[in-house]
Scaffold this active site. Structure first.
Site, PDB file in Angstrom:
ATOM      1  N   ASN A   1     -10.663  -6.408   7.772  1.00  8.38           N
ATOM      2  CA  ASN A   1      -9.800  -5.386   8.359  1.00  8.38           C
ATOM      3  C   ASN A   1      -9.566  -5.685   9.839  1.00  8.38           C
ATOM      4  OD1 ASN A   1      -8.275  -3.151   8.841  1.00  8.38           O
ATOM      5  ND2 ASN A   1      -9.856  -1.646   8.314  1.00  8.38           N
TER       6      ASN A   1
ATOM      7  N   LYS B   1      -7.861   2.962  -2.835  1.00 11.69           N
ATOM      8  CA  LYS B   1      -8.163   2.926  -1.415  1.00 11.69           C
ATOM      9  C   LYS B   1      -8.757   4.265  -1.023  1.00 11.69           C
ATOM     10  CE  LYS B   1      -7.547  -0.191   1.809  1.00 11.69           C
ATOM     11  NZ  LYS B   1      -6.501  -0.095   2.751  1.00 11.69           N
TER      12      LYS B   1
ATOM     13  N   LYS C   1       0.784   4.594   1.056  1.00 10.33           N
ATOM     14  CA  LYS C   1       0.002   5.370   2.033  1.00 10.33           C
ATOM     15  C   LYS C   1       0.920   6.419   2.639  1.00 10.33           C
ATOM     16  CE  LYS C   1      -1.343   3.127   5.874  1.00 10.33           C
ATOM     17  NZ  LYS C   1      -2.191   2.383   6.852  1.00 10.33           N
TER      18      LYS C   1
ATOM     19  N   GLU D   1       0.805  -1.226   0.000  1.00 15.22           N
ATOM     20  CA  GLU D   1       0.000   0.000   0.000  1.00 15.22           C
ATOM     21  C   GLU D   1       0.838   1.276   0.000  1.00 15.22           C
ATOM     22  OE1 GLU D   1      -4.003   0.230   1.736  1.00 15.22           O
ATOM     23  OE2 GLU D   1      -2.990   1.278   3.361  1.00 15.22           O
TER      24      GLU D   1
ATOM     25  N   GLU E   1      -6.287  -7.565   6.093  1.00 14.28           N
ATOM     26  CA  GLU E   1      -5.914  -6.151   6.003  1.00 14.28           C
ATOM     27  C   GLU E   1      -5.498  -5.604   7.371  1.00 14.28           C
ATOM     28  OE1 GLU E   1      -9.472  -4.833   2.865  1.00 14.28           O
ATOM     29  OE2 GLU E   1      -9.116  -3.732   4.712  1.00 14.28           O
ATOM     30  N   SER E   2      -4.446  -4.821   7.358  1.00 12.98           N
ATOM     31  CA  SER E   2      -3.980  -4.041   8.517  1.00 12.98           C
ATOM     32  C   SER E   2      -3.285  -4.866   9.595  1.00 12.98           C
ATOM     33  CB  SER E   2      -5.128  -3.282   9.206  1.00 12.98           C
ATOM     34  OG  SER E   2      -5.828  -2.484   8.300  1.00 12.98           O
TER      35      SER E   2
ATOM     36  N   GLU F   1     -14.678  -4.506   2.187  1.00 12.73           N
ATOM     37  CA  GLU F   1     -14.000  -4.609   3.483  1.00 12.73           C
ATOM     38  C   GLU F   1     -15.006  -4.867   4.600  1.00 12.73           C
ATOM     39  OE1 GLU F   1     -10.822  -1.775   4.481  1.00 12.73           O
ATOM     40  OE2 GLU F   1     -11.925  -1.351   6.330  1.00 12.73           O
TER      41      GLU F   1
HETATM   42  O1  LIG Z   1      -0.851   0.098   7.522  1.00 14.14           O
HETATM   43  P1  LIG Z   1      -1.411  -1.241   7.791  1.00 14.14           P
HETATM   44  O2  LIG Z   1      -1.694  -1.506   9.236  1.00 14.14           O
HETATM   45  O3  LIG Z   1      -0.547  -2.335   7.179  1.00 14.14           O
HETATM   46  O4  LIG Z   1      -2.838  -1.310   7.052  1.00 14.14           O
HETATM   47  C1  LIG Z   1      -2.989  -1.265   5.649  1.00 14.14           C
HETATM   48  C2  LIG Z   1      -4.465  -1.135   5.282  1.00 14.14           C
HETATM   49  O5  LIG Z   1      -5.121  -2.303   5.676  1.00 14.14           O
HETATM   50  C3  LIG Z   1      -5.096   0.093   5.946  1.00 14.14           C
HETATM   51  O6  LIG Z   1      -4.426   1.202   5.461  1.00 14.14           O
HETATM   52  C4  LIG Z   1      -6.592   0.212   5.660  1.00 14.14           C
HETATM   53  C5  LIG Z   1      -7.507  -0.771   5.782  1.00 14.14           C
HETATM   54  N1  LIG Z   1      -8.736  -0.338   5.428  1.00 14.14           N
HETATM   55  C6  LIG Z   1      -8.650   0.947   5.080  1.00 14.14           C
HETATM   56  C7  LIG Z   1      -9.615   1.830   4.619  1.00 14.14           C
HETATM   57  C8  LIG Z   1      -9.240   3.098   4.273  1.00 14.14           C
HETATM   58  C9  LIG Z   1      -7.936   3.530   4.428  1.00 14.14           C
HETATM   59  C10 LIG Z   1      -6.932   2.660   4.887  1.00 14.14           C
HETATM   60  C11 LIG Z   1      -7.292   1.368   5.214  1.00 14.14           C
END
Ligand SMILES: O=P(O)(O)OC[C@@H](O)[C@@H](O)c1c[nH]c2ccccc12
Length: 271
Positions: free
Chosen positions: A181, A115, A56, A54, A211-212, A160
């Site tokens: 998520n 995203k 970001k 990602e 995710e995340s 999601e």
């Molecule tokens: O930085 P991380 O913890 O690896 O997470 C990435 C991604 O899952 C996270 O940015 C995210 C998950 N769902 C979202 C919705 C919108 C914006 C961002 C996100």
């Protein structure tokens, strides 16, 4: 604001309020999407872990902002073996832009996920992408219509979810690509058990993303063991050398784990 929004973290409420005001595109887009399930299958066949890396620049839970050229970051991620890319287009809280996505998609061959916090159909037309994120909790009962609207434009919708009820809604809406998520949008806290508790309820033919919160190779293996077809990783890739970081996660296979365990055992037996 409705009752369920009361339970959102203030940052998330602010993101959502901004998202509702954001204009859509002037013209309906028509995308010829690069297949995400095919890309995942190719990575698996090559014995690698499918990683969606990602781009970001920042987030409400990240300190500072990465100001490097997003296209260079994206190319490094692909060089490191990313199966697909996720590109933030949310401008106010994540430092993203539709222009970043447009430039990145032009520069790479892998599927690219948009995203953002799309809450209405016209917002799908802001920019072309291969996949588009729809967050079950934010779109509520509009989910089936938005899934359809996304597909009509050629996007592969990624829905999601955060719990089993949202998973059911995603399946009812016909989602074929689903992300669980691990971050709770109410408290902004991450718990990898979220994926572990939801994943067993997803049918096998769904392409399932964790995710995340994947920070280490151990976390990556843990999500794979729980059934993740692919891992969506932002912060842990953006922090430092994005190419080396992506390579590390893409190499987080069971085979690598077995080799390590064998090595450990060898050491033990020679001791
Ligand atoms: O930085 P991380 O913890 O690896 O997470 C990435 C991604 O899952 C996270 O940015 C995210 C998950 N769902 C979202 C919705 C919108 C914006 C961002 C996100």
């Amino acid at each position: 604001m409705n009752a369920s929004e009361d339970s959102l973290a203030p940052e998330v409420r602010s993101i959502l309020n901004a998202a509702r005001e954001r204009p859509g595109g002037d013209e309906r887009v028509s995308v010829s999407a690069r297949s995400f399930p095919d890309a995942v299958a190719e990575t698996e066949a090559a014995g690698r872990v499918p990683v969606v890396a990602e781009v970001k620049p920042t987030s409400p839970t990240t300190d500072g902002e990465r100001t490097d050229d997003p296209v260079e970051l994206a190319e490094e991620m692909v060089a490191g073996g990313a199966t697909a890319l996720s590109v933030l287009t949310e401008p106010d809280h994540f430092g993203g832009s539709t222009e970043n996505l447009r430039r990145i998609r032009e520069a790479v061959d892998v599927p690219v996920l948009r995203k953002d916090f799309v809450v209405k159909e016209s917002q799908l037309d802001a920019v072309e992408a291969d996949l588009v994120l729809l967050i079950a909790r934010f779109v509520g009962e509009d989910l089936p219509d938005l899934v359809t609207a996304a597909r009509e434009r050629g996007f592969q919708p990624l829905v999601e979810v955060h719990d089993r009820a949202e998973l059911e809604s995603a399946l009812e809406a016909g989602a074929e690509i689903i992300g669980v998520n691990n971050r709770d949008l109410g408290k902004l806290e991450v718990d990898l058990e979220t994926f572990e508790s939801v994943a067993p309820h997803a049918p096998d033919d769904v392409t399932l993303l964790a995710e995340s919160g994947v920070k280490t190779v151990g976390d990556a293996r843990r999500m794979r063991a729980a059934g993740a077809d692919a891992l969506l990783i932002g912060t842990a890739i953006m922090d430092g050398d994005v190419r080396a970081n992506t390579e590390r996660f893409a190499g987080a296979t069971d085979a690598a784990e077995d080799a390590k365990t064998d090595a450990d055992t060898d050491t033990e037996t020679t001791e």
